[in-house]
Design a protein around this motif. Structure first.
Motif, short mmCIF file in Angstrom:
data_model
loop_
_atom_site.label_atom_id
_atom_site.label_comp_id
_atom_site.label_asym_id
_atom_site.label_seq_id
_atom_site.Cartn_x
_atom_site.Cartn_y
_atom_site.Cartn_z
N LEU A 120 24.81 -13.04 10.25
CA LEU A 120 25.00 -14.34 10.90
C LEU A 120 24.09 -14.47 12.12
O LEU A 120 23.39 -15.49 12.30
CB LEU A 120 26.47 -14.47 11.31
CG LEU A 120 26.95 -15.76 11.96
CD1 LEU A 120 26.62 -16.97 11.11
CD2 LEU A 120 28.45 -15.68 12.22
N GLU A 121 24.07 -13.42 12.92
CA GLU A 121 23.25 -13.45 14.13
C GLU A 121 21.75 -13.53 13.79
O GLU A 121 21.00 -14.30 14.40
CB GLU A 121 23.53 -12.20 14.96
CG GLU A 121 22.90 -12.21 16.33
CD GLU A 121 23.37 -11.07 17.20
OE1 GLU A 121 22.85 -10.94 18.34
OE2 GLU A 121 24.25 -10.30 16.76
N ARG A 122 21.33 -12.75 12.80
CA ARG A 122 19.92 -12.76 12.42
C ARG A 122 19.49 -14.12 11.86
O ARG A 122 18.39 -14.61 12.16
CB ARG A 122 19.64 -11.67 11.38
CG ARG A 122 19.62 -10.26 11.92
CD ARG A 122 19.01 -9.31 10.91
NE ARG A 122 19.71 -9.35 9.62
CZ ARG A 122 20.69 -8.53 9.30
NH1 ARG A 122 21.13 -7.62 10.16
NH2 ARG A 122 21.27 -8.61 8.10
N GLU A 123 20.35 -14.72 11.04
CA GLU A 123 19.98 -16.00 10.44
C GLU A 123 19.91 -17.10 11.49
O GLU A 123 19.01 -17.94 11.46
CB GLU A 123 20.96 -16.38 9.32
CG GLU A 123 20.61 -17.66 8.59
CD GLU A 123 19.27 -17.63 7.85
OE1 GLU A 123 18.86 -18.70 7.37
OE2 GLU A 123 18.65 -16.55 7.77
N LEU A 124 20.84 -17.10 12.43
CA LEU A 124 20.78 -18.08 13.51
C LEU A 124 19.51 -17.88 14.34
O LEU A 124 18.86 -18.86 14.74
CB LEU A 124 22.02 -17.97 14.41
CG LEU A 124 23.32 -18.49 13.81
CD1 LEU A 124 24.50 -18.15 14.73
CD2 LEU A 124 23.27 -19.99 13.56
N GLN A 173 26.90 -12.52 0.89
CA GLN A 173 25.72 -13.06 0.21
C GLN A 173 25.10 -14.10 1.12
O GLN A 173 25.77 -15.05 1.53
CB GLN A 173 26.07 -13.69 -1.13
CG GLN A 173 24.87 -14.32 -1.83
CD GLN A 173 25.21 -14.90 -3.20
OE1 GLN A 173 26.04 -14.37 -3.91
NE2 GLN A 173 24.57 -16.00 -3.54
N LEU A 174 23.84 -13.93 1.43
CA LEU A 174 23.11 -14.89 2.26
C LEU A 174 22.07 -15.60 1.42
O LEU A 174 21.25 -14.96 0.75
CB LEU A 174 22.42 -14.17 3.42
CG LEU A 174 21.48 -15.04 4.28
CD1 LEU A 174 22.26 -16.15 4.99
CD2 LEU A 174 20.73 -14.17 5.30
N THR A 175 22.11 -16.92 1.45
CA THR A 175 21.10 -17.75 0.81
C THR A 175 20.40 -18.53 1.91
O THR A 175 21.02 -19.35 2.58
CB THR A 175 21.72 -18.72 -0.21
OG1 THR A 175 22.49 -17.98 -1.16
CG2 THR A 175 20.65 -19.52 -0.93
N GLN A 176 19.13 -18.27 2.11
CA GLN A 176 18.41 -18.92 3.20
C GLN A 176 17.91 -20.29 2.79
O GLN A 176 17.39 -20.48 1.69
CB GLN A 176 17.24 -18.04 3.65
CG GLN A 176 17.69 -16.76 4.32
CD GLN A 176 16.52 -15.96 4.87
OE1 GLN A 176 15.44 -15.93 4.28
NE2 GLN A 176 16.72 -15.32 6.01
N GLY A 177 18.10 -21.25 3.69
CA GLY A 177 17.64 -22.60 3.47
C GLY A 177 16.41 -22.91 4.30
O GLY A 177 15.83 -22.02 4.94
N ASP A 178 16.02 -24.18 4.32
CA ASP A 178 14.82 -24.57 5.04
C ASP A 178 15.09 -25.70 6.03
O ASP A 178 14.24 -26.54 6.30
CB ASP A 178 13.72 -24.98 4.06
CG ASP A 178 14.16 -26.08 3.10
OD1 ASP A 178 15.29 -26.60 3.26
OD2 ASP A 178 13.39 -26.43 2.19
N THR A 179 16.32 -25.73 6.57
CA THR A 179 16.67 -26.64 7.66
C THR A 179 17.39 -25.82 8.73
O THR A 179 17.73 -24.66 8.50
CB THR A 179 17.61 -27.78 7.18
OG1 THR A 179 18.92 -27.24 6.94
CG2 THR A 179 17.08 -28.43 5.91
N PRO A 180 17.67 -26.38 9.90
CA PRO A 180 18.32 -25.62 10.96
C PRO A 180 19.81 -25.34 10.72
O PRO A 180 20.46 -24.70 11.56
CB PRO A 180 18.16 -26.51 12.20
CG PRO A 180 17.06 -27.45 11.86
CD PRO A 180 17.16 -27.68 10.39
N ALA A 188 20.51 -26.33 3.48
CA ALA A 188 21.26 -25.48 4.40
C ALA A 188 21.25 -24.02 3.95
O ALA A 188 21.28 -23.73 2.75
CB ALA A 188 22.70 -25.97 4.49
N SER A 189 21.24 -23.12 4.90
CA SER A 189 21.49 -21.70 4.61
C SER A 189 22.99 -21.52 4.40
O SER A 189 23.81 -22.25 4.96
CB SER A 189 21.03 -20.82 5.78
OG SER A 189 19.64 -20.92 5.98
#
Length: 272
Positions: free
Chosen positions: A128-132, A6-13, A59-60
């Protein structure tokens, strides 16, 4: 088939990876595990709950769904060993204590293992790679925090009682030295929990593979002693139970560690 993550995208690095929090089993693995192994004792129990404040930090979060007994997401796909001492592999057949996980003749088949690579390991690492990459494209850098926990006493893996907070930066190869120093300062600024950096746990496959300071991706692993937030074997109460009282003490420290990562990133990259 359940989703493998499960990926939850955040709005910080900042991205928090939780590769060992899953408890789902495939039918073949569940049928083959012996009675003791079905307790899934080597799980990084309650990690998503422990870090539930991460949303407030923007955070994601990437959470694994399958148990490490199906496939270990923090091992390389070719199963190359990460540590010289006792450990477990990509497809564990023993637990941390060295006891067999599977009943005689019930170790997962080659086909089952290939399925796990294709449908569990690769999807997690692709995400993981895509989100980074997304975070780096947006902010110019990315911060990866690989969140783990482990029993405080496992004689096969380490001597005596493990420190409470075990930071790993692959001997400062997975992140900039300044970030490492910032996190050490946070840990040294409190006296409730013992800590060490690059001790028994220097960072597993995720930290070593994705941490690339030269390309502005900084990775840190935290192996947290489970006695800091839950019941361990030997406690009087229910085994593996989350302890709100204990968690309430360690969560502020964890939050400060993550906030220190964010501050370091902002300070370092605002200059560039």
């Amino acid at each position: 088939m359940i989703e493998s993550y499960q990926l939850t995208q955040g709005d910080t690095p900042l991205l928090i990876s939780m590769p060992h929090a899953g408890t789902a089993l495939t039918p073949e693995v569940e049928a083959g595990l012996n009675k003791a192994a079905l307790s899934l004792a080597d799980t990084d129990w309650h990690i998503p709950k422990l870090y539930d404040f991460a949303a407030e930090l923007g955070a994601s979060r990437l959470e694994a769904r399958y148990s490490r007994y199906v496939i270990d997401l923090n091992r390389p796909e070719n199963d190359a060993p990460l540590y010289a001492g006792a450990t477990t592999g990509l497809f564990p057949d023993i637990d941390f204590d060295g006891d067999p996980l599977f009943r005689d003749g019930q170790v997962p088949s080659k086909e089952e293992r290939e399925w796990a690579k294709e449908h569990v390991w690769r999807p997690y690492h692709n995400a993981l790679e895509r989100e980074l990459a997304r975070l780096k494209a947006r902010f110019g850098y990315a911060l990866l925090f690989d969140a783990h926990s482990i029993r405080s006493m496992i004689p096969r893996l380490f001597d005596d009682q493990l420190p409470d907070i075990n930071l790993g930066t692959f001997e400062e190869r997975s992140c900039a030295p300044g970030l490492s120093k910032s996190l050490q300062a946070v840990c040294s600024d409190q006296s409730r929990f013992t800590h060490v950096i690059n001790g028994r746990f220097k960072g597993g496959h995720i930290t070593r593979s994705y941490g690339d300071p030269a390309n502005h991706i900084h990775a840190v692993q935290l192996e947290l002693s489970q006695r800091t937030y839950m019941n361990e074997p030997g406690d009087d109460q229910q085994i593996f139970a989350y302890r709100v009282d204990r968690a309430a003490e360690v969560q502020p420290v964890l939050r400060k560690v993550l906030e220190a990562m964010q501050r370091w990133g902002e300070a370092s990259y605002s200059k560039s």
